[in-house]
Design a protein around this motif. Structure first.
Motif, mmCIF file in Angstrom:
data_model
loop_
_atom_site.group_PDB
_atom_site.id
_atom_site.type_symbol
_atom_site.label_atom_id
_atom_site.label_comp_id
_atom_site.label_asym_id
_atom_site.label_seq_id
_atom_site.Cartn_x
_atom_site.Cartn_y
_atom_site.Cartn_z
ATOM 1 N N SER A 81 29.153 36.586 35.835
ATOM 2 C CA SER A 81 28.941 37.651 36.261
ATOM 3 C C SER A 81 28.074 36.810 37.842
ATOM 4 O O SER A 81 28.472 37.015 39.117
ATOM 5 N N CYS A 82 27.736 35.631 37.503
ATOM 6 C CA CYS A 82 27.161 34.383 38.698
ATOM 7 C C CYS A 82 28.016 33.907 39.242
ATOM 8 O O CYS A 82 28.276 33.678 40.915
ATOM 9 N N LEU A 84 31.505 34.660 39.060
ATOM 10 C CA LEU A 84 32.230 36.111 40.192
ATOM 11 C C LEU A 84 31.409 36.826 40.728
ATOM 12 O O LEU A 84 32.032 36.731 42.001
ATOM 13 N N ILE A 85 30.104 36.814 40.748
ATOM 14 C CA ILE A 85 29.673 37.647 42.438
ATOM 15 C C ILE A 85 29.293 36.320 43.641
ATOM 16 O O ILE A 85 30.061 37.559 44.553
ATOM 17 N N PHE A 86 28.754 34.758 43.256
ATOM 18 C CA PHE A 86 29.396 34.410 44.364
ATOM 19 C C PHE A 86 30.130 33.605 44.860
ATOM 20 O O PHE A 86 30.274 32.341 44.725
#
Length: 86
Positions: A81-82, A84-86
């Motif tokens: 998730s980190c 894909l988000i950043f």
């Protein structure tokens, strides 16, 4: 204060127990009348229950490997998730 309640009690003294002196069973009111249970059958059942080992129901224990797998999966999801988000 004791209210007017009467219960039938069956006391059994386990012969092979170092831990317990006696087992006390509270009889259901309808046990003798409706179910046709004899006093001898009640006594035998109480003795059987008093001598029986604790419940044989298996405990639900989660193995350590499963805890490790769940921890690794949660860390992997957090990392994904980190990324894909950043």
């Amino acid at each position: 204060m004791v209210k007017g309640t009467t219960r039938q009690v069956l006391v059994v003294r386990p012969q092979e127990s170092d831990l317990f002196e006696q087992a006390i069973f509270l009889l259901r009111e309808e046990a003798l009348e409706q179910h046709g249970v004899t006093e001898q059958a009640l006594l035998e059942e109480a003795r059987r229950l008093a001598a029986a080992p604790p419940s044989a129901r298996p405990r639900r224990r989660i193995p350590a490997l499963l805890y490790a797998a769940m921890g690794a999966a949660s860390v992997g999801l957090a990392w994904l998730s980190c990324v894909l988000i950043f």
